[in-house]
Motif scaffolding. Structure first.
Motif, mmCIF file in Angstrom:
data_model
loop_
_atom_site.group_PDB
_atom_site.id
_atom_site.type_symbol
_atom_site.label_atom_id
_atom_site.label_comp_id
_atom_site.label_asym_id
_atom_site.label_seq_id
_atom_site.Cartn_x
_atom_site.Cartn_y
_atom_site.Cartn_z
ATOM 1 N N MET A 151 -13.460 -20.497 -11.184
ATOM 2 C CA MET A 151 -12.788 -19.544 -12.068
ATOM 3 C C MET A 151 -11.288 -19.524 -11.817
ATOM 4 S SD MET A 151 -15.570 -16.526 -12.345
ATOM 5 C CE MET A 151 -14.946 -15.594 -13.712
ATOM 6 N N ILE A 152 -10.880 -19.648 -10.543
ATOM 7 C CA ILE A 152 -9.440 -19.653 -10.267
ATOM 8 C C ILE A 152 -8.803 -20.910 -10.850
ATOM 9 C CG2 ILE A 152 -7.735 -19.807 -8.435
ATOM 10 C CD1 ILE A 152 -9.286 -17.914 -6.870
ATOM 11 N N SER A 153 -9.490 -22.061 -10.710
ATOM 12 C CA SER A 153 -8.917 -23.301 -11.223
ATOM 13 C C SER A 153 -8.712 -23.231 -12.730
ATOM 14 C CB SER A 153 -9.834 -24.483 -10.921
ATOM 15 O OG SER A 153 -10.228 -24.461 -9.598
ATOM 16 N N TYR A 154 -9.740 -22.746 -13.428
ATOM 17 C CA TYR A 154 -9.650 -22.791 -14.885
ATOM 18 C C TYR A 154 -8.793 -21.683 -15.461
ATOM 19 C CZ TYR A 154 -12.573 -26.782 -15.328
ATOM 20 O OH TYR A 154 -13.026 -28.058 -15.263
ATOM 21 N N GLU A 155 -8.564 -20.617 -14.650
ATOM 22 C CA GLU A 155 -7.639 -19.590 -15.102
ATOM 23 C C GLU A 155 -6.250 -20.164 -15.296
ATOM 24 O OE1 GLU A 155 -9.261 -15.666 -13.271
ATOM 25 O OE2 GLU A 155 -7.238 -16.112 -12.565
ATOM 26 N N VAL A 156 -5.895 -21.136 -14.437
ATOM 27 C CA VAL A 156 -4.560 -21.734 -14.518
ATOM 28 C C VAL A 156 -4.393 -22.443 -15.858
ATOM 29 C CG1 VAL A 156 -2.973 -23.312 -13.420
ATOM 30 C CG2 VAL A 156 -4.530 -21.985 -12.031
ATOM 31 N N CYS A 157 -5.380 -23.296 -16.224
ATOM 32 C CA CYS A 157 -5.252 -24.019 -17.497
ATOM 33 C C CYS A 157 -5.268 -23.045 -18.666
ATOM 34 C CB CYS A 157 -6.382 -25.009 -17.732
ATOM 35 S SG CYS A 157 -7.157 -25.638 -16.308
ATOM 36 N N MET A 158 -6.120 -22.025 -18.550
ATOM 37 C CA MET A 158 -6.228 -21.057 -19.633
ATOM 38 C C MET A 158 -4.899 -20.340 -19.834
ATOM 39 S SD MET A 158 -9.543 -18.731 -19.715
ATOM 40 C CE MET A 158 -10.228 -18.233 -21.245
ATOM 41 N N GLY A 159 -4.284 -19.948 -18.705
ATOM 42 C CA GLY A 159 -2.986 -19.278 -18.791
ATOM 43 C C GLY A 159 -1.954 -20.170 -19.437
ATOM 44 N N MET A 160 -1.985 -21.480 -19.095
ATOM 45 C CA MET A 160 -0.984 -22.385 -19.665
ATOM 46 C C MET A 160 -1.225 -22.596 -21.150
ATOM 47 S SD MET A 160 -0.123 -25.188 -16.849
ATOM 48 C CE MET A 160 0.687 -24.739 -15.337
ATOM 49 N N ALA A 161 -2.497 -22.643 -21.567
ATOM 50 C CA ALA A 161 -2.792 -22.751 -23.000
ATOM 51 C C ALA A 161 -2.247 -21.525 -23.720
ATOM 52 C CB ALA A 161 -4.297 -22.882 -23.217
ATOM 53 N N LEU A 162 -2.393 -20.350 -23.085
ATOM 54 C CA LEU A 162 -1.855 -19.129 -23.689
ATOM 55 C C LEU A 162 -0.338 -19.206 -23.786
ATOM 56 C CD1 LEU A 162 -4.025 -16.357 -22.052
ATOM 57 C CD2 LEU A 162 -3.996 -17.057 -24.414
ATOM 58 N N VAL A 163 0.305 -19.783 -22.739
ATOM 59 C CA VAL A 163 1.759 -19.886 -22.756
ATOM 60 C C VAL A 163 2.213 -20.685 -23.980
ATOM 61 C CG1 VAL A 163 3.732 -20.928 -21.582
ATOM 62 C CG2 VAL A 163 2.109 -19.565 -20.302
ATOM 63 N N CYS A 164 1.494 -21.785 -24.287
ATOM 64 C CA CYS A 164 1.858 -22.586 -25.466
ATOM 65 C C CYS A 164 1.784 -21.741 -26.731
ATOM 66 C CB CYS A 164 0.924 -23.785 -25.601
ATOM 67 S SG CYS A 164 1.211 -25.014 -24.353
ATOM 68 N N VAL A 165 0.720 -20.939 -26.850
ATOM 69 C CA VAL A 165 0.591 -20.077 -28.035
ATOM 70 C C VAL A 165 1.746 -19.091 -28.077
ATOM 71 C CG1 VAL A 165 -0.842 -18.354 -29.140
ATOM 72 C CG2 VAL A 165 -1.908 -20.325 -28.074
ATOM 73 N N LEU A 166 2.088 -18.527 -26.906
ATOM 74 C CA LEU A 166 3.176 -17.537 -26.870
ATOM 75 C C LEU A 166 4.497 -18.164 -27.281
ATOM 76 C CD1 LEU A 166 2.451 -15.696 -23.523
ATOM 77 C CD2 LEU A 166 1.563 -15.253 -25.781
ATOM 78 N N VAL A 167 4.716 -19.406 -26.834
ATOM 79 C CA VAL A 167 5.979 -20.073 -27.170
ATOM 80 C C VAL A 167 6.098 -20.207 -28.687
ATOM 81 C CG1 VAL A 167 7.192 -22.263 -27.065
ATOM 82 C CG2 VAL A 167 6.233 -21.288 -24.995
ATOM 83 N N LEU A 168 5.003 -20.613 -29.330
ATOM 84 C CA LEU A 168 5.063 -20.791 -30.787
ATOM 85 C C LEU A 168 5.141 -19.449 -31.510
ATOM 86 C CD1 LEU A 168 2.754 -23.723 -31.822
ATOM 87 C CD2 LEU A 168 5.162 -23.703 -31.269
ATOM 88 N N ALA A 169 4.341 -18.463 -31.046
ATOM 89 C CA ALA A 169 4.270 -17.195 -31.774
ATOM 90 C C ALA A 169 5.442 -16.291 -31.440
ATOM 91 C CB ALA A 169 2.953 -16.492 -31.464
ATOM 92 N N GLY A 170 6.002 -16.449 -30.246
ATOM 93 C CA GLY A 170 7.126 -15.608 -29.861
ATOM 94 C C GLY A 170 6.746 -14.172 -29.593
ATOM 95 N N SER A 171 5.472 -13.930 -29.238
ATOM 96 C CA SER A 171 5.061 -12.555 -28.954
ATOM 97 C C SER A 171 3.833 -12.571 -28.061
ATOM 98 C CB SER A 171 4.734 -11.829 -30.249
ATOM 99 O OG SER A 171 4.155 -10.581 -29.973
ATOM 100 N N LEU A 172 3.633 -11.464 -27.298
ATOM 101 C CA LEU A 172 2.427 -11.341 -26.494
ATOM 102 C C LEU A 172 1.426 -10.417 -27.161
ATOM 103 C CD1 LEU A 172 4.817 -11.570 -24.002
ATOM 104 C CD2 LEU A 172 2.698 -11.547 -22.755
ATOM 105 N N ASN A 173 1.709 -10.051 -28.387
ATOM 106 C CA ASN A 173 0.845 -9.123 -29.101
ATOM 107 C C ASN A 173 -0.119 -9.919 -29.984
ATOM 108 O OD1 ASN A 173 0.139 -7.660 -31.593
ATOM 109 N ND2 ASN A 173 1.113 -5.973 -30.512
ATOM 110 N N PHE A 174 -1.415 -9.613 -29.885
ATOM 111 C CA PHE A 174 -2.401 -10.435 -30.590
ATOM 112 C C PHE A 174 -2.238 -10.369 -32.100
ATOM 113 C CE2 PHE A 174 -4.722 -10.382 -26.544
ATOM 114 C CZ PHE A 174 -4.994 -11.730 -26.465
ATOM 115 N N THR A 175 -1.950 -9.166 -32.618
ATOM 116 C CA THR A 175 -1.768 -9.051 -34.065
ATOM 117 C C THR A 175 -0.586 -9.902 -34.523
ATOM 118 O OG1 THR A 175 -2.592 -6.810 -33.869
ATOM 119 C CG2 THR A 175 -1.540 -7.391 -35.926
ATOM 120 N N ALA A 176 0.490 -9.879 -33.728
ATOM 121 C CA ALA A 176 1.664 -10.693 -34.080
ATOM 122 C C ALA A 176 1.328 -12.177 -33.989
ATOM 123 C CB ALA A 176 2.814 -10.348 -33.139
ATOM 124 N N ILE A 177 0.485 -12.552 -33.019
ATOM 125 C CA ILE A 177 0.111 -13.965 -32.882
ATOM 126 C C ILE A 177 -0.637 -14.437 -34.127
ATOM 127 C CG2 ILE A 177 -1.404 -15.541 -31.619
ATOM 128 C CD1 ILE A 177 -0.603 -14.093 -29.081
#
Lengths: 341, 214
Positions: A151-177
């Motif tokens: 779980m710790i290993s895959y949390e890292v990849c999951m977090g990085m996948a989220l970072v990519c989404v955040l970079v494109l969306a420019g927000s940490l809010n799900f509705t804004a995403i």
């Protein structure tokens, strides 16, 4: 002042119940659907005796679990043994506070939604580790060790996948995403296209996070009986079960919200009448497809070997993720991917 | 109960839990209980930060410390097979030193923050609604170089830790994962199509030895 605060409190409590109760029922129906789908894939009938099409089977099973005796192993750490199921089910339910069901239909439209998601999903591992340790059983401890590492290993990849989404969306809010994925090019405006490798990384990491097949070495029936929950019975086991399935449904919600446009229509901007309109039904359809695909994975793939899981996480997914964060940054910086309309 | 009182009540509850859990870290007999109390301390402090509207710091504390660092701590402590009795013996002996250190730290903290800080109300957020946006912008524009240097130092620490602990054994056996992944089914299995053959009548099985009757 007092009445208004009490009113807000009561309203929020009502909203929480409005999410939690259907969620628990959805878990029961998901278990039924899983047994049906896997039955069909195995050319069997699946449950078909209790109620029409076996629909009440899940409720019969829940009742059975709740009235069973709860057994405590000898020399188990009593307090932690009973805290562990709670620690795994509480974050699994709490995380639903930030999941949007339609534009504006969300319990807490928090600005830091994605961070809250990461915080809550990272807590789930405690329930599993403590269950394995407090059971005073070798099989359970082995399951807990495997699960912690995984779980710790895959949390890292999951977090990085989220970072990519955040970079494109420019927000940490799900509705804004989700709203950032709106546009006129239909489903090609969604983030799965510019972030295609990260979409797969996120989905596969999600399967690994929920300890589902083919990454279910934490349970691994054929090796360590049932892993971390081997000593649990009755309602304590039911809580682990509830947490696992709630997390699976959560993954089926988040993958569409982050990468597949959430409640946006796949035909948005194509002027097809009601087919182009956004709505909760689109999210529901996507969730159903993703949830069923999890069952499909279970019925299709053999279990990964433990060292292969670690290799996939650290040596394949993390390099891809790091590279794609740069790609996402370039896409955003040069305006190749535009958000909104 | 108005809003400020509610916040105050929440603050008192979280602060009390944090303090109690911090005490348990030191006083608990079982090391696993100590680690879990430390987790609870972190979590309560994160809640306090959320109350202070520092949502990024609070959630980052949970993600980084509670979700990752403490899991590894717990992992290590569970695997340790330590005799607790000798560890308990030193407790009274070292207690005065511990108290002295705690008092010095308290004085220092009060000196920096001041007792008055308790009464100061947080002003309007300069960043508008979301302090995450503000924090991100500050970190990645004005403080980019210190930020990158900090990241570099952390990476050096990581590599150093691995280099210190790594012991290359000459006789260790390992699997070549790339070769394993590159295997194709066709190299291992050959599927043969065969015409169905009519089964010949099997030879009569030898008479089983008679069981002695009970």
């Amino acid at each position: 002042m007092m009445t208004s605060d009490a009113l807000i409190f009561g309203l929020t409590l009502g909203k929480i119940l409005l999410i939690a109760v259907p969620l628990i029922i959805a878990v029961a129906m998901y278990v039924w659907w899983e047994r049906k789908v896997i039955g069909w894939m195995h050319v069997r009938m699946g449950p078909n005796k209790v109620g029409p099409w076996g629909l009440l089977q899940a409720f019969a099973d829940v009742t059975k679990l709740l009235i069973k005796e709860v057994i405590i192993p000898t020399n188990a750490n009593r307090f932690l043994y009973f805290t562990a199921p709670l620690l795994s089910v509480i974050p699994a339910l709490a995380v639903w506070a930030i999941v949007p069901f339609d534009n504006g239909v969300v319990l807490s439209n928090a600005n830091a939604g994605v961070l809250f998601l990461l915080a809550m999903t990272s807590l789930g591992v405690y329930g599993i580790i403590l269950a394995g340790w407090a059971s005073n059983s070798r099989y359970a401890l082995l399951g807990a060790m495997r699960s912690a590492a995984q779980m710790i290993s895959y949390e890292v990849c999951m977090g990085m996948a989220l970072v990519c989404v955040l970079v494109l969306a420019g927000s940490l809010n799900f509705t804004a995403i989700v709203n950032a994925q709106a546009g006129t090019k239909g489903l090609f405006d969604w983030f799965w296209l510019p972030l295609l490798p990260m979409f797969f990384v996120y989905y596969i990491s999600g399967v690994a996070e929920t300890n589902r097949l083919p990454f279910d070495v934490a349970e691994g029936e054929s090796e360590i009986v049932a892993g971390f929950h081997v000593e649990y019975s009755g309602s304590a086991f039911a809580l682990f079960f509830l947490a696992e399935y709630a997390n699976m449904i959560l993954l089926s919600f988040l993958a569409p919200i982050l990468f597949m446009g959430g409640w946006l229509s796949p035909f948005q901007g194509w002027h097809l009448g009601w087919l182009s309109d956004p709505g909760w039904w689109w999210l529901g359809l996507k969730v159903f497809i993703f949830a069923t695909s999890l069952l499909w994975l279970r019925a299709t793939f053999p279990r990964y070997r433990y060292d292969q899981i670690m290799r996939l996480g650290w040596k394949v997914f993390i390099p891809i993720s790091i590279a794609w964060i740069f790609v996402a940054g370039i896409l955003r910086y040069f305006g190749i991917v535009t958000i909104g309309h | 109960m108005n809003h400020a009182t509610l916040q105050m009540a929440c603050f008192v509850v979280f602060a009390a839990v944090a303090l109690g859990a911090a005490l348990t870290v030191v006083l608990a007999k079982n090391t696993v209980h100590s680690v879990l109390s430390l987790v609870l301390t972190f979590f309560s402090v994160a809640c306090l930060w959320l109350l202070a509207q520092a949502e990024f710091l609070g959630l980052a504390l949970v993600v980084v410390y509670v979700g990752a660092v403490m899991v590894l701590f717990l992992f290590v402590v569970m695997m340790l097979d330590i005799d607790l009795e000798p560890m308990r013996e030193g407790f009274i002996r070292y207690l005065p030193v511990g108290i002295a250190a705690a008092v010095i730290m308290l004085v220092e903290m009060l000196g920096i923050i001041g007792i008055k800080a308790f009464d100061i109300q947080a002003g309007p957020n300069p960043a508008g609604e979301s302090n995450i946006e503000w924090l991100g912008e500050a970190l990645f524009t004005h403080f980019l170089l210190p930020f990158e240097i900090a990241a570099l130092i952390l990476t050096v620490g990581l590599v150093a830790a691995v280099a210190l602990a790594l012991r290359v054994r000459t006789f260790s056996k390992h699997q070549n994962a790339a070769a394993q992944s590159a295997v194709r089914a066709g190299e291992r299995i050959r599927l043969v199509k065969m015409a169905a053959v009519v089964a010949v009548a099997p030879a009569p099985a030898p008479e089983p030895a008679k069981e002695p009757q009970a």
